[in-house]
Design an enzyme around this catalytic site. Structure first.
Site, mmCIF file in Angstrom:
data_model
loop_
_atom_site.group_PDB
_atom_site.id
_atom_site.type_symbol
_atom_site.label_atom_id
_atom_site.label_comp_id
_atom_site.label_asym_id
_atom_site.label_seq_id
_atom_site.Cartn_x
_atom_site.Cartn_y
_atom_site.Cartn_z
ATOM 1 N N HIS A 194 1.142 -1.556 -0.091
ATOM 2 C CA HIS A 194 -0.255 -0.025 0.052
ATOM 3 C C HIS A 194 0.642 0.936 -0.654
ATOM 4 O O HIS A 194 0.852 1.698 -0.798
ATOM 5 C CB HIS A 194 -0.759 0.204 1.515
HETATM 6 O O1 RIB Z 1 -4.910 0.024 4.846
HETATM 7 C C1 RIB Z 1 -3.591 -0.606 4.798
HETATM 8 C C2 RIB Z 1 -3.143 1.025 5.032
HETATM 9 O O2 RIB Z 1 -3.254 0.704 6.391
HETATM 10 C C3 RIB Z 1 -1.787 1.425 4.839
HETATM 11 O O3 RIB Z 1 -1.192 2.447 5.421
HETATM 12 C C4 RIB Z 1 -1.419 -0.035 6.213
HETATM 13 O O4 RIB Z 1 0.094 0.614 6.742
HETATM 14 C C5 RIB Z 1 -1.943 0.599 7.407
HETATM 15 O O5 RIB Z 1 -1.599 1.782 8.023
#
Ligand code: RIB
Ligand code: CA
Length: 308
Positions: free
Chosen positions: A238
């Site tokens: 992500h």
């Molecule tokens: O949904 C993914 C996000 O949530 C990313 O930023 C992960 O690190 C968590 O913070």
């Protein structure tokens, strides 16, 4: 042209990879790192940010602790994904670089108010710090050049069927940010699920064979296999998408639409409602990213990590 950025994060395995990508990129000047409660409690996210700074030899980058909990809701964490330490898969020493004494929210306000308005915010966690800063000093909205956030989704959620973790943890903060008028680029799960940490991609990082790349590969080893148990080819990486967008925006495509955050219904709490077909009459408030060149993303990540 060098871009001055502040990274707000909740390290977190993917946050850590995002920080390494930023540190490996001279096109980005990291003015500071503010940390927030999210994947793990603030006591760990602030220490983990400093661990990653030290790993990358970036001990002059100031790290600040921000808010220890969401504005209204109690904290939801994600140890199942990131481990109890937040950096599952590696044992990094206790950080020796100092945590800055100033609150992260005050660092954001002071830095932005003293700037020429050219600072970019890259947010990788719940938006609590940004929202509190906007409430405390609304004038910073005009000082933020743009805000690129990992959060939300135009499709399913990952923490509930409706909501993505960062927005779900603090939906009220997300509402403040999405109604602030700041130029927002939203990189949601619909994008990050296109950049999966397949075994081949993880091994390519391990093959760099430097101390930093070994840590990155170890971090991705457990993280990268979690979704495999659900039949996916790897885990979505992500947060590095935010940094990759700043470095190489042409890897991504998106379009401006109106986004609203659910803060009423418990069933859909934290959902980013994206008016993709312009059913409403409200003007776009975010550039919502739709696609990413996944191979180009991993080429960028791997070649940059090799520089550390
Ligand atoms: O949904 C993914 C996000 O949530 C990313 O930023 C992960 O690190 C968590 O913070
Ligand atoms: Ca994160």
């Amino acid at each position: 042209m060098t871009q001055s950025i502040i990274i707000d994060c909740d390290p977190g395995v993917d946050d850590a990879i995002a920080l390494l990508l930023a540190f490996a990129s001279p096109d980005l000047k990291v003015l500071g790192i503010t940390t927030v409660a999210g994947n793990v409690p603030l006591t760990l996210t602030q220490a983990n940010a400093r661990r990653i700074c030290e790993l990358a030899g970036q001990t002059t980058v100031p790290v600040y602790a921000g808010c220890p909990r969401p504005i209204m809701r109690s904290l939801t964490t994600a140890e199942d994904i990131h481990g109890k330490t937040g950096l599952e898969g590696v044992e990094l020493p206790e950080p020796t670089m100092p945590l800055q004494p100033q609150h992260g929210v005050d660092f954001l306000i002071e830095t932005l108010m003293n700037s020429a308005g050219d600072i970019i915010l890259a947010t990788l966690g719940p938006l609590t710090n940004i929202a509190i800063a906007l409430i405390k000093e609304p004038r910073i909205a005009a000082k933020i050049s743009k805000l690129v956030l990992m959060g939300g989704s135009t499709t399913e959620g990952n923490v509930t069927p409706s909501a993505e973790f960062n927005i779900y943890v603090d939906p009220h903060a997300a509402h403040v940010v999405f109604t602030s008028g700041i130029q927002i680029t939203m990189i949601g799960l619909n994008v990050t699920h296109q950049v999966l940490t397949t075994a081949a991609r993880r091994e390519r990082i391990r093959a760099i064979a430097t101390p930093v790349s070994q840590v990155a590969a170890d971090l991705l080893s457990r993280y990268g296999t979690q979704e495999v148990e659900r039949g996916m080819a790897g885990s979505p990486l992500h947060d590095p998408c935010v940094i990759a967008y700043l470095l190489q925006p042409d890897l991504f495509t998106g379009h401006p639409v109106f986004v609203e955050v659910e803060t009423g219904s418990e069933l859909t709490m934290g959902r980013t409602v994206v008016d993709a077909w312009r059913r409403g009459d409200r003007p776009p408030n975010a550039n919502v990213i739709q696609t990413v060149d996944a191979n180009g993303f991993y080429d960028l990540l791997t070649t940059r990590l090799a520089r550390l």
